[in-house]
Structure formats: structure tokens, C-alpha cells
Enzyme design. Structure first.
Site, PDB file in Angstrom:
ATOM      1  N   LYS A  80       0.850  -1.191   0.000  1.00 29.65           N
ATOM      2  CA  LYS A  80       0.000   0.000   0.000  1.00 29.65           C
ATOM      3  C   LYS A  80       0.885   1.239   0.000  1.00 29.65           C
ATOM      4  CE  LYS A  80      -3.875   2.012   2.646  1.00 29.65           C
ATOM      5  NZ  LYS A  80      -4.770   1.776   3.804  1.00 29.65           N
ATOM      6  N   SER A 155      -9.514   1.787   2.931  1.00 33.86           N
ATOM      7  CA  SER A 155      -8.695   2.562   2.016  1.00 33.86           C
ATOM      8  C   SER A 155      -7.672   1.733   1.247  1.00 33.86           C
ATOM      9  CB  SER A 155      -7.942   3.646   2.800  1.00 33.86           C
ATOM     10  OG  SER A 155      -7.084   3.064   3.783  1.00 33.86           O
ATOM     11  N   SER A 179      -9.788  -0.612   7.019  1.00 32.17           N
ATOM     12  CA  SER A 179      -9.223  -0.389   5.687  1.00 32.17           C
ATOM     13  C   SER A 179      -8.527  -1.595   5.070  1.00 32.17           C
ATOM     14  CB  SER A 179      -8.251   0.798   5.723  1.00 32.17           C
ATOM     15  OG  SER A 179      -8.956   2.005   5.836  1.00 32.17           O
TER      16      SER A 179
END
Length: 471
Positions: A80, A155, A179
Site C-alpha cells: 500500500k 482505504s 481499511s
């Protein structure tokens, strides 16, 4: 050969150890798959092609010399883009850091590299991880691989999509209110939020210091355990981490006989889509068929605790971003600007009271869970909605309306999302298991037993909805 891209880390690692596939071959295959499919999916912000090839070549030399670092040796993993990667831009999904090239890797990135993983790229995310949709105004909105018009969750949306579509075998994600788990559920993969303090967050840009977690995402529960085994551990640079050396690699269970799971229906089924509810109830029946006992429990104070989470998160995120906002305020997306307005209105008294409420809720929940192995419920209670349909003023509540993930963050307890079926529109649904502190291994073990009794992992290989899509 492309079928190999949907193998588990465990299976691909076995082939690597047997020298039936090489790191360079697997990396080249993955990079080609990314080139073909990511233009439509927008799961990546940066593809680390040159760096990945160099890593793979070095790891191949080690295999030729009969040096194997472990099951992750030569396995492509995505990170990420909130976590630092040495010499590779780390944007955090924002224009503010569009040219930032850190001088060090995040601790978890370094640990995976040391274990032999090939870092294939940086995954797209909701800007600064502050949202549940991965609609990014700067680097493009990530698409759900089951319906390209819909959000993938967030996210860590890019991480989930890359994993679900064979563009990576696993991912490092972050989880402040869900997330990791929400996008895993909405994309049909596995996401695990460890116990707070089990995995270092050093080198990860913070959202909320007291709520943030770093964890693994993969296609199977066993693969998340393989990644977590490498990622976990005390870090002197992250004072929240704890000194615990217990392995999370578990013996597989053939049944769930003797397992007791708690279910609090007023929370877990509030706001749930009837189609999603049907899928979850079938999953509950499968758990029961496997021998688990599901019992009704109470979670007193849960609404106050979840309100406290909102207060804590928004106060802490404003404190971090305030200096940046003074210099780069016009570069932030509209939904973040709205969030900051909310955060600025929180007083010190509000924040302290929220932390007090949190501590009280943790104590009470531990009492309720004393005789339980875990809590059970849905991960997402709504199917993913269409991209572009959410206004900034509503976006702040998305994580709470889309799923039941925030509960594990206010508690800091380990939580797993595993695929458990599909709606009538063939959109994935996730089952969530939430354990007591540092029962990470047990939670994974229960999830693994459930997962092996179903066929949902195979569905990722068979999904054709995103292939050859026109952007």
C-alpha cells in the site's frame, strides 16, 4: 502458465523450492499481467518493474545456490502506497507527497524483503488512507474487479484488487477503522488486522496513532498467516509494539467442534442489506455444521465506543496534517477537507473522554468474551456502491455504513475477514471473526477451517469480469 498467478503463496512457494518455477519467471509473468489488466483496474500508483526484476534476479541466484529464505522467496507482493519504500516514491495517495522518495523502507517492507518477497509495486489507496472507497482524485479511482462501475472498498482498495486479480500474491495494507478488511470483503479476498502492537507501524504514514494497524492481505487465510509470521515482532522504533515471540502458524483444524463464537445481532445486523444478510446466515450455518456454537451476547456501550473512535481518529489525524495543510491545503481532495473541519472542532476534553470511553468498553468487552473464542458477524453489510455517487459530506461515515469493521479498531483486537459468498449480483461478501487480544493464531485457525469448507477462493481464478476491459 497464467493460472499460476492465482496459486496460493503456499503453493507457489513450494514450486519455487522445488525449482519448478523461478523468481524471474514468476516476476515477469506478474508484471505482464499488470500491464494487461491494471489500466482498467487502477490498482497501482507505481509499478516497480526495474526494482522487482533486480530483486528477482538476486533471489534466483540464491535458489541456484540452494539458499531458500522461506515460503515467500521469490513471491511478488504489493505494498500500500502509505508505507515507505526506499528510493521509490511513496505518495500516500496524495499530491502532497507525489515526488517523495524515502531513504528507508518501512519495517514491514524490509521484513518481507528479508524473507525473500519481491516488491512488485505500490498500491492505490484512498488519499492518506482517509476513506472507505479508494476513489482517488489524483491517481484515479480503483475499480472493483467484480463490477468495474463500483468501488472496491478502502482505504486499501488497490491492495485488495491487485491480490484478487492475480497482479500480486499478497499485499501489505493498513487498517484504522477497517481499511484492510472492508476492501478484502468487497473484492472476495482475505484481510487480517492483527492485535494492536503485534506489527510495527514504523515507516507508515499515520492516520491515527492509537487506532492504526498494519497487516497482511492475501487470497487465503494460510497465506495471511505466512505473511504475518514475517511481519510481526517487537520494534524499538514503534513503542506500541510488544515483545511476543509466539508463532502464528497454526495446526489445521478438521472441525470447529468446541469453538464458541459470540454474536451481537443489534450491532452486527443493523443497516444490513437483505441480500448480504442471506449470505451471512448461510455462512453461520456452515460454521455450525463444522461444529461451532454461535451464542448471543451483549456488547454494552458499543454505540458510545464507536462515537469515541470517530472522535479519536479525527482529532489525531488533524494533529498530524495541520502543518501540511498550512503549506499544501489546496492540494488535498474535497472529502479530506471536510473531514478536517470535523476534526478541528474536537476539544481536548472531548478527546480525553473518548479515550476513557474506549478503555471502559475494552474492559467490558473482555468480560463478555471470557468464555468465547471469537466474535462473528459480517464484514460488509452493504454491497459496494457505484463510483462517483458519494458526496464529501457523506463520505466521512462510509466505513460505518458499509461494514462492521470499526469495532475491532476501538478494541485493538485481532480481526479477520474471509470470503463467504456472493450477492445475487455476484458481488462478494465477507465474514468477520474478531478475537481476544493476541489470539491472532486462533482467529486465523478458525477462519482457515471455514475457508477450506467452501469454494470461494476458486471464484477469484474464475472471475472474468475485468479481463480485457476498455478504460
Amino acid at each position: 502458465m497464467s493460472e499460476l498467478l492465482f496459486a496460493s503463496i503456499e503453493a507457489a512457494g513450494y514450486l519455487m523450492a522445488k525449482k519448478e518455477i523461478s523468481p524471474t519467471e514468476l516476476t515477469a509473468l506478474t508484471l505482464e499481467h499488470i500491464k494487461k489488466n491494471d489500466p482498467a483496474l487502477q490498482a497501482f500508483i507505481t509499478v516497480m518493474e526495474e526494482e522487482a526484476i533486480v530483486q528477482a534476479e538476486n533471489l534466483e541466484k540464491e535458489i541456484q545456490s540452494n539458499q531458500l529464505r522461506g515460503p515467500l522467496h521469490g513471491i511478488p507482493i504489493v505494498v500500500k502506497d502509505l508505507l515507505q519504500t526506499k528510493g521509490v516514491r511513496t505518495t500516500c495517495g496524495s499530491k502532497v507527497f507525489q515526488d517523495w522518495e524515502p531513504s528507508d523502507d518501512a519495517i514491514t517492507v524490509q521484513k518481507l524483503k528479508d524473507a525473500g518477497a519481491v516488491i512488485i509495486g505500490k498500491a492505490n489507496l484512498h488519499e492518506f488512507a482517509m476513506g472507505a472507497t479508494t476513489e482517488n482524485p489524483h491517481y484515479g479511482s480503483t475499480k472493483n474487479p467484480w463490477d468495474l462501475t463500483r468501488i472496491p472498498g478502502g482505504s486499501s482498495g488497490g491492495s485488495a484488487v491487485a491480490t484478487a486479480t492475480g497482479m500480486a500474491f499478497g499485499a501489505i495494507g493498513t487498517d484504522t477503522a477497517g481499511s484492510i478488511r472492508l476492501p478484502a470483503a468487497m473484492c472476495g479476498t482475505v484481510g487480517f488486522k492483527p492485535t494492536y502492537g503485534l506489527v510495527s507501524r514504523e515507516g507508515c504514514l499515520p492516520f491515527s496513532w492509537s487506532l492504526d494497524h498494519v497487516g497482511p492481505m492475501a487470497r487465503t487465510v494460510k497465506d495471511t498467516a505466512i505473511m504475518l509470521e514475517v511481519m510481526k515482532g517487537y520494534d524499538s522504533k514503534d513503542h506500541s509494539t510488544v515483545k511476543r515471540d509466539e508463532s502464528v502458524i497454526y495446526p489445521e483444524l478438521q472441525t470447529l467442534k468446541g469453538i464458541k463464537l459470540g454474536f451481537y445481532e443489534p450491532y452486527m445486523f443493523s443497516g444490513i442489506d437483505e441480500n448480504v444478510k442471506t449470505v451471512i446466515q448461510k455462512a453461520f450455518q456452515r460454521l455450525t455444521d463444522l461444529g461451532a456454537e454461535i451464542v448471543s451476547i451483549n456488547l454494552p456501550g458499543i454505540e458510545r465506543a464507536l462515537d469515541a473512535l470517530k472522535t479519536i481518529a479525527q482529532a489525531e489525524v488533524v494533529s498530524f496534517h495541520e502543518p501540511l495543510l498550512k503549506r499544501f491545503g489546496d492540494l488535498y481532495g474535497d472529502d479530506l477537507k471536510y473531514r478536517f473541519q470535523f476534526g478541528r472542532s474536537i476539544s481536548a476534553t472531548d478527546y480525553i473522554n473518548a479515550q476513557r470511553t474506549r478503555r471502559q468498553f475494552i474492559t467490558e468487552t473482555l468480560k463478555q468474551m471470557k468464555e468465547l473464542d471469537a466474535l462473528v458477524g459480517p464484514t460488509n453489510v452493504q454491497p459496494p456502491f457505484e463510483i462517483g455517487t458519494m458526496v464529501p459530506e457523506q463520505a466521512i461515515s462510509n466505513m460505518f455504513t458499509l461494514g462492521k469493521t470499526p469495532l475491532a479498531n476501538i478494541l485493538g483486537f485481532p480481526a479477520l475477514s474471509v470470503a463467504c459468498g456472493f450477492t445475487s449480483d455476484t458481488l462478494p461478501v465477507g465474514l468477520q471473526l474478531l478475537g481476544k487480544p493476541f489470539s491472532d493464531k486462533r482467529v486465523l485457525q478458525i477462519g482457515d477451517c471455514y475457508e477450506k469448507s467452501e469454494k470461494w477462493v476458486q471464484a477469484l481464478r474464475e472471475n472474468q469480469r475485468y479481463l480485457h476491459a476498455v478504460t
